[in-house]
Enzyme design. Sequence first.
Site, PDB file in Angstrom:
ATOM      1  N   CYS A   8      -9.923 -18.821   0.615  1.00  0.00           N
ATOM      2  CA  CYS A   8      -9.972 -19.321  -1.131  1.00  0.00           C
ATOM      3  C   CYS A   8      -8.441 -19.877  -0.803  1.00  0.00           C
ATOM      4  O   CYS A   8      -7.818 -19.388  -0.049  1.00  0.00           O
ATOM      5  CB  CYS A   8     -10.818 -18.173  -1.624  1.00  0.00           C
ATOM      6  SG  CYS A   8     -10.148 -17.049  -2.037  1.00  0.00           S
ATOM      7  N   CYS A  13     -10.897 -13.523  -5.146  1.00  0.00           N
ATOM      8  CA  CYS A  13     -12.504 -13.732  -6.249  1.00  0.00           C
ATOM      9  C   CYS A  13     -12.969 -13.928  -4.859  1.00  0.00           C
ATOM     10  O   CYS A  13     -14.073 -13.632  -4.851  1.00  0.00           O
ATOM     11  CB  CYS A  13     -12.635 -14.674  -7.568  1.00  0.00           C
ATOM     12  SG  CYS A  13     -11.722 -14.791  -8.396  1.00  0.00           S
ATOM     13  N   SER A  15     -12.800 -15.867  -1.085  1.00  0.00           N
ATOM     14  CA  SER A  15     -12.563 -15.088   0.292  1.00  0.00           C
ATOM     15  C   SER A  15     -13.211 -13.065   0.198  1.00  0.00           C
ATOM     16  O   SER A  15     -14.118 -13.560   1.105  1.00  0.00           O
ATOM     17  CB  SER A  15     -11.928 -15.725   0.587  1.00  0.00           C
ATOM     18  OG  SER A  15     -10.371 -15.241   0.404  1.00  0.00           O
ATOM     19  N   ASP A 122     -14.915 -22.284  -8.492  1.00  0.00           N
ATOM     20  CA  ASP A 122     -13.694 -21.752  -8.916  1.00  0.00           C
ATOM     21  C   ASP A 122     -13.918 -20.513  -9.259  1.00  0.00           C
ATOM     22  O   ASP A 122     -14.066 -21.454 -11.080  1.00  0.00           O
ATOM     23  CB  ASP A 122     -12.334 -22.055  -8.337  1.00  0.00           C
ATOM     24  CG  ASP A 122     -11.112 -21.316  -8.123  1.00  0.00           C
ATOM     25  OD1 ASP A 122     -12.007 -20.278  -8.685  1.00  0.00           O
ATOM     26  OD2 ASP A 122     -10.428 -21.446  -8.161  1.00  0.00           O
TER      27      ASP A 122
HETATM   28  P1  4NP Z   1      -9.828 -17.206  -5.792  1.00  0.00           P
HETATM   29  O1  4NP Z   1      -9.922 -17.428  -7.312  1.00  0.00           O
HETATM   30  O2  4NP Z   1      -8.869 -18.144  -4.823  1.00  0.00           O
HETATM   31  O3  4NP Z   1     -10.963 -17.442  -5.211  1.00  0.00           O
HETATM   32  O4  4NP Z   1      -9.604 -15.685  -5.310  1.00  0.00           O
HETATM   33  C1  4NP Z   1      -8.467 -17.263  -7.653  1.00  0.00           C
HETATM   34  C2  4NP Z   1      -7.323 -16.536  -7.874  1.00  0.00           C
HETATM   35  C3  4NP Z   1      -6.051 -17.151  -8.971  1.00  0.00           C
HETATM   36  C4  4NP Z   1      -5.394 -18.075  -9.045  1.00  0.00           C
HETATM   37  C5  4NP Z   1      -7.127 -18.979  -8.864  1.00  0.00           C
HETATM   38  C6  4NP Z   1      -7.944 -18.793  -8.430  1.00  0.00           C
HETATM   39  N1  4NP Z   1      -5.068 -18.318  -9.763  1.00  0.00           N
HETATM   40  O5  4NP Z   1      -4.268 -19.183 -10.181  1.00  0.00           O
HETATM   41  O6  4NP Z   1      -4.195 -17.276  -9.719  1.00  0.00           O
END
Ligand code: 4NP
Length: 161
Positions: A8, A13, A15, A122
């Site tokens: 991800c 979150c 992955s 997401d």
């Molecule tokens: P993930 O979620 O890609 O499912 O781990 C996110 C974690 C952090 C951020 C965006 C999505 N961020 O913008 O910091």
Amino acid sequence: MINVAFVCLGNICRSPMAELIFKQLVNERGLSLSFNISSCGTSDCEEGNPIYYPAQKTLSAHNIAGSHTARQITYKDIKNNDYILVMDSSNLLDILRLTCGEYGEKIFKLCSFTSRPRDVADPWYTRDFEKAFADIYDGCKCFLDYILKEKSEALGYDKRH
Ligand code: 4NP
């Protein structure tokens, strides 16, 4: 051995949720020794961080245990894994950019194995961790069914030795 990496953006979150869910499904089938399962992020923005608390809490509510430390994907991850399973179209584009279009044949969106191909929403933005869990669980279950059909010979061999 079948090598699977879930990917991800941040690797805190979606992955790691997929990694731990898939490990549990594989374990329930007695196939842990036949799989190498990992996860990583396309970005280094969360490097070294644990699973985001609301994601960990959602996993616990579904009796899925385990931990993970976020790390960014490398070219080696793509080269060495048989399946790179991304959460959404944006992850897919980021990886293809990294490989200059190479290895496309082993990069899939996780929910493309389901009867309703879609992105995993997401939860960083939707805050709906239950919905993300349901999408990821569906994707992992359908991907495992696909592997059990596609790789039945190799898995049978692994089980005998
Ligand atoms: P993930 O979620 O890609 O499912 O781990 C996110 C974690 C952090 C951020 C965006 C999505 N961020 O913008 O910091």
